[in-house]
Design a protein around this motif. Sequence first.
Motif, PDB file in Angstrom:
ATOM      1  N   SER A 185       6.104  -3.599   2.003  1.00  0.00           N
ATOM      2  CA  SER A 185       6.930  -4.491   1.237  1.00  0.00           C
ATOM      3  C   SER A 185       6.313  -6.013   1.673  1.00  0.00           C
ATOM      4  O   SER A 185       6.757  -6.277   2.621  1.00  0.00           O
ATOM      5  CB  SER A 185       8.535  -4.586   1.762  1.00  0.00           C
ATOM      6  N   ARG A 212      14.080  -7.324  -0.266  1.00  0.00           N
ATOM      7  CA  ARG A 212      13.087  -6.357  -0.002  1.00  0.00           C
ATOM      8  C   ARG A 212      13.398  -5.183   0.967  1.00  0.00           C
ATOM      9  O   ARG A 212      13.229  -4.153   0.745  1.00  0.00           O
ATOM     10  CB  ARG A 212      11.715  -7.238   0.658  1.00  0.00           C
ATOM     11  N   ARG A 213      14.228  -5.672   2.111  1.00  0.00           N
ATOM     12  CA  ARG A 213      14.720  -4.522   2.864  1.00  0.00           C
ATOM     13  C   ARG A 213      15.815  -3.736   2.201  1.00  0.00           C
ATOM     14  O   ARG A 213      15.703  -2.295   2.215  1.00  0.00           O
ATOM     15  CB  ARG A 213      15.533  -5.071   4.101  1.00  0.00           C
ATOM     16  N   SER A 217      15.469  -2.899  -1.194  1.00  0.00           N
ATOM     17  CA  SER A 217      14.534  -2.142  -1.855  1.00  0.00           C
ATOM     18  C   SER A 217      14.248  -0.974  -1.097  1.00  0.00           C
ATOM     19  O   SER A 217      14.197   0.295  -1.380  1.00  0.00           O
ATOM     20  CB  SER A 217      13.641  -2.978  -2.527  1.00  0.00           C
ATOM     21  N   ARG A 218      13.885  -1.071   0.192  1.00  0.00           N
ATOM     22  CA  ARG A 218      13.463  -0.019   0.936  1.00  0.00           C
ATOM     23  C   ARG A 218      14.532   0.904   1.183  1.00  0.00           C
ATOM     24  O   ARG A 218      14.364   2.499   1.118  1.00  0.00           O
ATOM     25  CB  ARG A 218      13.104  -0.571   2.345  1.00  0.00           C
ATOM     26  N   VAL A 224       6.127  -2.436  -2.683  1.00  0.00           N
ATOM     27  CA  VAL A 224       6.723  -3.688  -3.249  1.00  0.00           C
ATOM     28  C   VAL A 224       6.132  -4.951  -2.911  1.00  0.00           C
ATOM     29  O   VAL A 224       5.785  -5.161  -1.683  1.00  0.00           O
ATOM     30  CB  VAL A 224       8.494  -3.825  -2.625  1.00  0.00           C
ATOM     31  N   SER A 249       6.729  -8.873  -3.628  1.00  0.00           N
ATOM     32  CA  SER A 249       7.852  -9.682  -4.419  1.00  0.00           C
ATOM     33  C   SER A 249       8.027 -10.968  -3.730  1.00  0.00           C
ATOM     34  O   SER A 249       7.979 -11.087  -2.653  1.00  0.00           O
ATOM     35  CB  SER A 249       9.119  -8.811  -4.368  1.00  0.00           C
ATOM     36  N   LEU A 255       8.373   4.263   0.090  1.00  0.00           N
ATOM     37  CA  LEU A 255       8.318   2.923  -0.101  1.00  0.00           C
ATOM     38  C   LEU A 255       7.436   2.435   1.218  1.00  0.00           C
ATOM     39  O   LEU A 255       7.885   2.171   2.311  1.00  0.00           O
ATOM     40  CB  LEU A 255       9.631   1.965  -0.211  1.00  0.00           C
TER      41      LEU A 255
END
Length: 165
Positions: free
Chosen positions: A124, A107-108, A110-111, A98, A100, A121
Amino acid sequence: MDTRDHDTAHAEIGADRLLGLLNLLVIDDDPVQRMLITGAAEKAGYAATHAASCAEGIALIQQRPFDCVTLDLMLDDGDGSDVMRAMAGAHYAGPLIVISGMNSERRRSSRALARSLGMDLLQSFPKPIDLAALRISLANIRSNVAGLPIVHSWGEVCGPRYEHG
């Protein structure tokens, strides 16, 4: 160059020819970011395919295999989490990175979503992207595929790489 260095260099070149370029899908709506990511990827031994939207990224994931995907979380036509769900639905089994401008909390999350979808993943990264760190991450993935160690030297990546010609 001593004998060990010479043997290691020959092993790396042999693996490079066997492995060839890995395929990277870059999903980002910013053309400058796509260009920067592609440049780092090419130096790490990847051929990059671009997607400028969620819809384009999802279509490419469903059409052909990729060795790695970089994903922006905020795209013009949707959210990176939509792409991640589509990737899981298409049984994408490779690593995801990722990249972003979203905050670290986003972002966490998304993990956590990737983990819940059974996806890997790996990294990030915040924007603006640290290109040396991205290049090293991509080279590490390539090294793992080749089964070879990776060596970092003065911010550049040494080890498995694709030799043109």
